[in-house]
Design an enzyme around this catalytic site. Structure first.
Site, PDB file in Angstrom:
ATOM      1  N   ALA A  13       0.884  -1.175   0.000  1.00 13.91           N
ATOM      2  CA  ALA A  13       0.000   0.000   0.000  1.00 13.91           C
ATOM      3  C   ALA A  13       0.921   1.225   0.000  1.00 13.91           C
ATOM      4  O   ALA A  13       2.136   1.105  -0.215  1.00 13.91           O
ATOM      5  CB  ALA A  13      -0.926  -0.039   1.211  1.00 13.91           C
ATOM      6  N   VAL A  14       0.367   2.387   0.275  1.00 11.19           N
ATOM      7  CA  VAL A  14       1.111   3.627   0.065  1.00 11.19           C
ATOM      8  C   VAL A  14       2.418   3.701   0.867  1.00 11.19           C
ATOM      9  O   VAL A  14       3.468   4.113   0.333  1.00 11.19           O
ATOM     10  CB  VAL A  14       0.168   4.829   0.335  1.00 11.19           C
ATOM     11  CG1 VAL A  14      -0.340   4.840   1.764  1.00 11.19           C
ATOM     12  CG2 VAL A  14       0.803   6.130   0.009  1.00 11.19           C
ATOM     13  N   GLY A  16       4.287   1.142   2.249  1.00  9.07           N
ATOM     14  CA  GLY A  16       5.249   0.124   1.835  1.00  9.07           C
ATOM     15  C   GLY A  16       5.912   0.492   0.510  1.00  9.07           C
ATOM     16  O   GLY A  16       7.141   0.457   0.385  1.00  9.07           O
ATOM     17  N   SER A 131       6.878   7.623  11.093  1.00 10.56           N
ATOM     18  CA  SER A 131       5.988   8.775  10.950  1.00 10.56           C
ATOM     19  C   SER A 131       6.379   9.615   9.745  1.00 10.56           C
ATOM     20  O   SER A 131       7.539   9.643   9.343  1.00 10.56           O
ATOM     21  CB  SER A 131       6.049   9.640  12.206  1.00 10.56           C
ATOM     22  OG  SER A 131       5.253  10.791  11.997  1.00 10.56           O
ATOM     23  N   LYS A 186       6.231   6.090  19.223  1.00 10.18           N
ATOM     24  CA  LYS A 186       5.413   6.504  18.064  1.00 10.18           C
ATOM     25  C   LYS A 186       3.991   6.851  18.525  1.00 10.18           C
ATOM     26  O   LYS A 186       3.382   7.813  18.035  1.00 10.18           O
ATOM     27  CB  LYS A 186       5.392   5.385  17.011  1.00 10.18           C
ATOM     28  CG  LYS A 186       4.399   5.600  15.861  1.00 10.18           C
ATOM     29  CD  LYS A 186       4.774   6.803  15.025  1.00 10.18           C
ATOM     30  CE  LYS A 186       4.069   6.988  13.702  1.00 10.18           C
ATOM     31  NZ  LYS A 186       2.675   6.828  13.547  1.00 10.18           N
ATOM     32  N   HIS A 189       4.125  10.220  20.010  1.00 11.69           N
ATOM     33  CA  HIS A 189       4.232  11.173  18.899  1.00 11.69           C
ATOM     34  C   HIS A 189       2.840  11.478  18.359  1.00 11.69           C
ATOM     35  O   HIS A 189       2.460  12.638  18.173  1.00 11.69           O
ATOM     36  CB  HIS A 189       5.131  10.601  17.796  1.00 11.69           C
ATOM     37  CG  HIS A 189       4.984  11.295  16.478  1.00 11.69           C
ATOM     38  ND1 HIS A 189       3.903  11.064  15.638  1.00 11.69           N
ATOM     39  CD2 HIS A 189       5.735  12.242  15.868  1.00 11.69           C
ATOM     40  CE1 HIS A 189       4.018  11.844  14.572  1.00 11.69           C
ATOM     41  NE2 HIS A 189       5.113  12.560  14.688  1.00 11.69           N
ATOM     42  N   ASN A 190       2.061  10.431  18.093  1.00 12.97           N
ATOM     43  CA  ASN A 190       0.731  10.639  17.518  1.00 12.97           C
ATOM     44  C   ASN A 190      -0.188  11.373  18.500  1.00 12.97           C
ATOM     45  O   ASN A 190      -0.982  12.220  18.103  1.00 12.97           O
ATOM     46  CB  ASN A 190       0.095   9.308  17.128  1.00 12.97           C
ATOM     47  CG  ASN A 190       0.698   8.745  15.851  1.00 12.97           C
ATOM     48  OD1 ASN A 190       1.849   9.045  15.532  1.00 12.97           O
ATOM     49  ND2 ASN A 190      -0.046   7.935  15.138  1.00 12.97           N
ATOM     50  N   GLU A 193       0.657  14.889  18.415  1.00 14.72           N
ATOM     51  CA  GLU A 193       0.116  15.418  17.149  1.00 14.72           C
ATOM     52  C   GLU A 193      -1.375  15.796  17.342  1.00 14.72           C
ATOM     53  O   GLU A 193      -1.813  16.861  16.893  1.00 14.72           O
ATOM     54  CB  GLU A 193       0.290  14.329  16.093  1.00 14.72           C
ATOM     55  CG  GLU A 193      -0.233  14.642  14.718  1.00 14.72           C
ATOM     56  CD  GLU A 193      -0.083  13.414  13.801  1.00 14.72           C
ATOM     57  OE1 GLU A 193       1.013  12.795  13.773  1.00 14.72           O
ATOM     58  OE2 GLU A 193      -1.063  13.056  13.138  1.00 14.72           O
ATOM     59  N   TYR A 194      -2.127  14.961  18.023  1.00 15.78           N
ATOM     60  CA  TYR A 194      -3.532  15.279  18.320  1.00 15.78           C
ATOM     61  C   TYR A 194      -3.621  16.595  19.086  1.00 15.78           C
ATOM     62  O   TYR A 194      -4.456  17.444  18.805  1.00 15.78           O
ATOM     63  CB  TYR A 194      -4.165  14.197  19.211  1.00 15.78           C
ATOM     64  CG  TYR A 194      -4.810  13.022  18.510  1.00 15.78           C
ATOM     65  CD1 TYR A 194      -4.084  12.191  17.681  1.00 15.78           C
ATOM     66  CD2 TYR A 194      -6.158  12.722  18.719  1.00 15.78           C
ATOM     67  CE1 TYR A 194      -4.669  11.091  17.082  1.00 15.78           C
ATOM     68  CE2 TYR A 194      -6.751  11.622  18.115  1.00 15.78           C
ATOM     69  CZ  TYR A 194      -6.006  10.799  17.300  1.00 15.78           C
ATOM     70  OH  TYR A 194      -6.580   9.729  16.711  1.00 15.78           O
ATOM     71  N   ARG A 448     -13.246  11.146  51.518  1.00 10.94           N
ATOM     72  CA  ARG A 448     -13.029   9.701  51.371  1.00 10.94           C
ATOM     73  C   ARG A 448     -13.022   9.022  52.758  1.00 10.94           C
ATOM     74  O   ARG A 448     -13.532   7.930  52.941  1.00 10.94           O
ATOM     75  CB  ARG A 448     -11.709   9.421  50.627  1.00 10.94           C
ATOM     76  CG  ARG A 448     -11.732   9.860  49.170  1.00 10.94           C
ATOM     77  CD  ARG A 448     -10.407   9.605  48.467  1.00 10.94           C
ATOM     78  NE  ARG A 448     -10.195   8.182  48.256  1.00 10.94           N
ATOM     79  CZ  ARG A 448      -9.208   7.480  48.761  1.00 10.94           C
ATOM     80  NH1 ARG A 448      -8.302   8.070  49.528  1.00 10.94           N
ATOM     81  NH2 ARG A 448      -9.095   6.199  48.511  1.00 10.94           N
TER      82      ARG A 448
HETATM   83  P1  NBP Z   1      -2.824   0.028   5.106  1.00 11.43           P
HETATM   84  O1  NBP Z   1      -2.808   0.281   6.566  1.00 11.43           O
HETATM   85  O2  NBP Z   1      -3.956   0.547   4.292  1.00 11.43           O
HETATM   86  O3  NBP Z   1      -2.725  -1.557   4.871  1.00 11.43           O
HETATM   87  C1  NBP Z   1      -2.697  -2.081   3.565  1.00 11.43           C
HETATM   88  C2  NBP Z   1      -1.782  -3.267   3.498  1.00 11.43           C
HETATM   89  O4  NBP Z   1      -2.147  -4.227   4.497  1.00 11.43           O
HETATM   90  C3  NBP Z   1      -1.936  -3.980   2.157  1.00 11.43           C
HETATM   91  O5  NBP Z   1      -0.697  -4.521   1.815  1.00 11.43           O
HETATM   92  C4  NBP Z   1      -2.965  -5.043   2.487  1.00 11.43           C
HETATM   93  O6  NBP Z   1      -2.910  -6.151   1.597  1.00 11.43           O
HETATM   94  C5  NBP Z   1      -2.483  -5.467   3.847  1.00 11.43           C
HETATM   95  N1  NBP Z   1      -3.484  -6.205   4.621  1.00 11.43           N
HETATM   96  C6  NBP Z   1      -4.681  -5.827   5.110  1.00 11.43           C
HETATM   97 BR1  NBP Z   1      -5.490  -4.216   4.829  1.00 11.43          BR
HETATM   98  N2  NBP Z   1      -5.307  -6.768   5.815  1.00 11.43           N
HETATM   99  C7  NBP Z   1      -4.483  -7.816   5.772  1.00 11.43           C
HETATM  100  C8  NBP Z   1      -4.548  -9.104   6.304  1.00 11.43           C
HETATM  101  N3  NBP Z   1      -5.570  -9.503   7.047  1.00 11.43           N
HETATM  102  N4  NBP Z   1      -3.518  -9.940   6.039  1.00 11.43           N
HETATM  103  C9  NBP Z   1      -2.493  -9.532   5.299  1.00 11.43           C
HETATM  104  N5  NBP Z   1      -2.357  -8.294   4.775  1.00 11.43           N
HETATM  105  C10 NBP Z   1      -3.334  -7.460   5.008  1.00 11.43           C
HETATM  106  O7  NBP Z   1      -1.460   0.501   4.426  1.00 11.43           O
HETATM  107  P2  NBP Z   1      -0.596   1.835   4.635  1.00 11.43           P
HETATM  108  O8  NBP Z   1      -1.463   3.036   4.694  1.00 11.43           O
HETATM  109  O9  NBP Z   1       0.470   1.746   3.622  1.00 11.43           O
HETATM  110  O10 NBP Z   1       0.043   1.633   6.065  1.00 11.43           O
HETATM  111  C11 NBP Z   1       0.877   0.537   6.403  1.00 11.43           C
HETATM  112  C12 NBP Z   1       1.170   0.602   7.890  1.00 11.43           C
HETATM  113  O11 NBP Z   1       1.830   1.856   8.183  1.00 11.43           O
HETATM  114  C13 NBP Z   1      -0.097   0.597   8.755  1.00 11.43           C
HETATM  115  O12 NBP Z   1       0.151  -0.075   9.958  1.00 11.43           O
HETATM  116  C14 NBP Z   1      -0.345   2.066   9.027  1.00 11.43           C
HETATM  117  O13 NBP Z   1      -1.082   2.277  10.223  1.00 11.43           O
HETATM  118  C15 NBP Z   1       1.073   2.596   9.134  1.00 11.43           C
HETATM  119  N6  NBP Z   1       1.213   4.029   8.838  1.00 11.43           N
HETATM  120  C16 NBP Z   1       0.513   4.600   7.834  1.00 11.43           C
HETATM  121  C17 NBP Z   1       0.670   5.957   7.554  1.00 11.43           C
HETATM  122  C18 NBP Z   1      -0.083   6.625   6.422  1.00 11.43           C
HETATM  123  O14 NBP Z   1       0.041   7.854   6.286  1.00 11.43           O
HETATM  124  N7  NBP Z   1      -0.814   5.878   5.598  1.00 11.43           N
HETATM  125  C19 NBP Z   1       1.570   6.716   8.321  1.00 11.43           C
HETATM  126  C20 NBP Z   1       2.298   6.092   9.322  1.00 11.43           C
HETATM  127  C21 NBP Z   1       2.109   4.756   9.575  1.00 11.43           C
HETATM  128  P3  NBP Z   1      -3.897  -6.198   0.326  1.00 11.43           P
HETATM  129  O15 NBP Z   1      -3.271  -5.327  -0.700  1.00 11.43           O
HETATM  130  O16 NBP Z   1      -3.909  -7.624  -0.030  1.00 11.43           O
HETATM  131  O17 NBP Z   1      -5.240  -5.691   0.782  1.00 11.43           O
END
Ligand code: NBP
Length: 474
Positions: A13-14, A16, A131, A186, A189-190, A193-194, A448
């Site tokens: 996802a975004v 990774g 983050s 972390k 941190h969040n 941020e709130y 009390r």
């Molecule tokens: P998401 O949090 O949206 O997760 C998507 C990924 O998780 C995809 O690869 C998806 O696979 C996989 N996935 C899910 Br959903 N359910 C699953 C399951 N049951 N088994 C295996 N894989 C599963 O992605 P992200 O926004 O890139 O964030 C990744 C991590 O980083 C999260 O923990 C997020 O909280 C953290 N984070 C995100 C941000 C941000 O700004 N987005 C910032 C900081 C930290 P699929 O493609 O097969 O559905």
């Protein structure tokens, strides 16, 4: 020739995808995998096209077989059960000394559990808070790694090369502590941020409703504030948000529904503060403010029933704007002081050796709360690593002394105008409660003891001696 990869990343996802591209830019070869396998091929044909050292794999077995030993398998998937499932599925393909890194927003107690579980299997675990959102992941996030200490020498080079850097070139990534310490920091941190976002929103509300500024004036004000001690990413983007126009030329922010979402890290921080008995009032008020914002229909109904005062706009616009700026700054100091108080207590509770100056450094760039202010926090803890509270540092106590008149005027203005400013007012109440040697808790103890014989200590007797009174005797 050894053509195996430096690291494997699961989760396209975004976050990774961007982290993989960032690692690859720094010369690391990366094997990649995703639960929905078609996304591997899409990535290789898309953003990763032409990058020979990003290697697609179609099973966990294939991913693990493509890695140099000790293998480094990084999960960038949704926090929760997905992490446990992947760990279980990956285990058969890993050997003693290999490591699993969880780079998601996992709950720190899960990371404590996973470290323990994997250690027993001879696998090293790293829970790394990351983050900075997608932009940070692509160009340099703040990374907060914790877990088995043995994992750090294996990851240090990769993590520090992809992380953000301070102006003096220090990486915004360093070892935080054992088991869940990275994810804990972390989480804080969040939470902070709130608090920052809530305080900025309250300042906006006061600029608009007490001073009567229009959106361009508000944008200008935040832009100016960003040249002061408030210089930070969140103030910078706030100015840009207020300048931003929709297609019809109206400020877009005006049209956004006032219902704030939340993903849970603020709640985790607040719950943990209650568990550890640390008054983290600002973050908790910020969580409640989001919860209240979500009750749209109820608020609309209440607005027709519940009366408030007439708001009369302030005459001295610029004095009031400066008061609001100082109120925001003072409240922000309280919020950070509370966050560090909680980390201090957590270090004792979970047996972590946290370096608070270092933690401030990790947040200096790359993350959402990045700000100039963090340099002062770092200096305060570097000057005195045993600093009991940030508020005892001369720099911060000096700012509070300088701001307090303005801060009190703003709080009064909010109250008399009927404008909710829960975080700013909570900050001031904390300040006044914290600086008071004698509090009204003597009455609580008497109550009390009256109804429950809970006993009390006396100011005129040594500590540790407890008394019980028959309060009905006279
Ligand atoms: P998401 O949090 O949206 O997760 C998507 C990924 O998780 C995809 O690869 C998806 O696979 C996989 N996935 C899910 Br959903 N359910 C699953 C399951 N049951 N088994 C295996 N894989 C599963 O992605 P992200 O926004 O890139 O964030 C990744 C991590 O980083 C999260 O923990 C997020 O909280 C953290 N984070 C995100 C941000 C941000 O700004 N987005 C910032 C900081 C930290 P699929 O493609 O097969 O559905």
């Amino acid at each position: 020739m050894d053509n195996k990869c430096d690291i494997g990343v699961i989760g396209l996802a975004v976050m990774g995808r961007n982290l993989i591209l960032n690692m690859n830019d720094k010369g690391k070869s990366v094997a990649v995998y995703n639960r929905t396998v078609s996304k591997v091929d899409d990535f290789l044909k898309g953003d990763a096209a032409g990058r020979g050292t990003i290697v697609g794999t179609h099973s966990l077995k294939e991913l693990c077989a493509k890695l140099k030993r000790p293998r480094k398998v990084m999960l960038m998937v949704k926090a929760g059960t997905a992490v446990d499932e992947f760990i279980e599925h990956a285990l058969p393909f890993l050997e003693e000394g290999d490591c699993i890194i969880d780079g998601g927003n996992s709950f720190f107690k899960d990371s404590i559990r996973r470290t323990d579980y994997l250690t027993k299997k001879g696998i090293l675990f790293c829970g790394a808070g990351i983050s900075g959102g997608e932009e940070g992941a692509r160009h340099g996030p703040s990374i907060m790694p914790g877990g088995n200490p043995e994992v750090w020498p294996l990851l240090k080079d990769i993590f520090q090369s992809v992380s953000a850097k301070t102006i003096s070139g220090e990486p915004c990534c360093d070892w935080v502590g054992t088991d869940g310490a990275g994810h804990y920091v972390k989480m804080i941190h969040n939470g902070i941020e709130y608090g920052d976002m809530q305080l900025i929103s309250e300042a906006y509300s006061l600029l608009k409703d007490v001073i009567g500024m229009d959106y361009t004036e508000i944008a200008e004000t935040f832009k100016q504030w960003n040249k002061t001690e408030l210089d930070s990413y969140l103030i910078e983007i706030t100015a840009k948000i207020f300048y931003f126009k929709d297609d019809d030329g109206e400020p877009l922010v005006k049209k956004i529904l006032d219902r704030a979402g939340q993903k849970g890290t603020g709640v985790w921080t607040s719950v943990n503060s209650l568990e550890l008995g640390v008054p983290v009032t600002l973050i908790t008020e910020a969580v409640y403010a989001r919860a209240l914002s979500a009750r749209l229909d109820e608020r609309a109904a209440a607005s027709l029933i519940l009366k408030g005062p007439e708001i009369s706009l302030t005459h001295d616009k610029w004095q009031m704007a400066e008061d609001i700026r100082k109120g925001l700054l003072a409240s922000k100091i309280i919020s950070y002081a509370q966050g560090f108080m909680l980390m201090k207590e957590a270090a004792k509770e979970y047996s972590w050796n946290l370096d608070f100056g270092n933690i401030a450094s990790l947040w200096r760039e790359g993350c959402i709360i990045r700000s100039v202010f963090l340099d002062n926090i770092k200096s305060a803890f570097k000057k005195n690593s045993d600093l009991q509270n940030l508020l005892f540092d001369d720099y911060f106590s000096g700012i509070l002394a300088d701001c307090q008149e303005s801060w009190r005027r703003v709080a009064c203005s909010a109250v008399t105008s009927g404008i909710a400013a829960p975080a700013l007012c909570a900050a001031l109440s904390f300040y006044d409660g914290y600086r008071r040697a004698a509090s009204p808790a003597n009455l609580l103890q008497a109550q009390r003891d009256y109804f429950g014989a809970h006993t009390y200590e006396r100011v005129d007797k040594p500590r540790g001696e407890f008394f019980n009174t028959d309060w009905t005797r006279n």
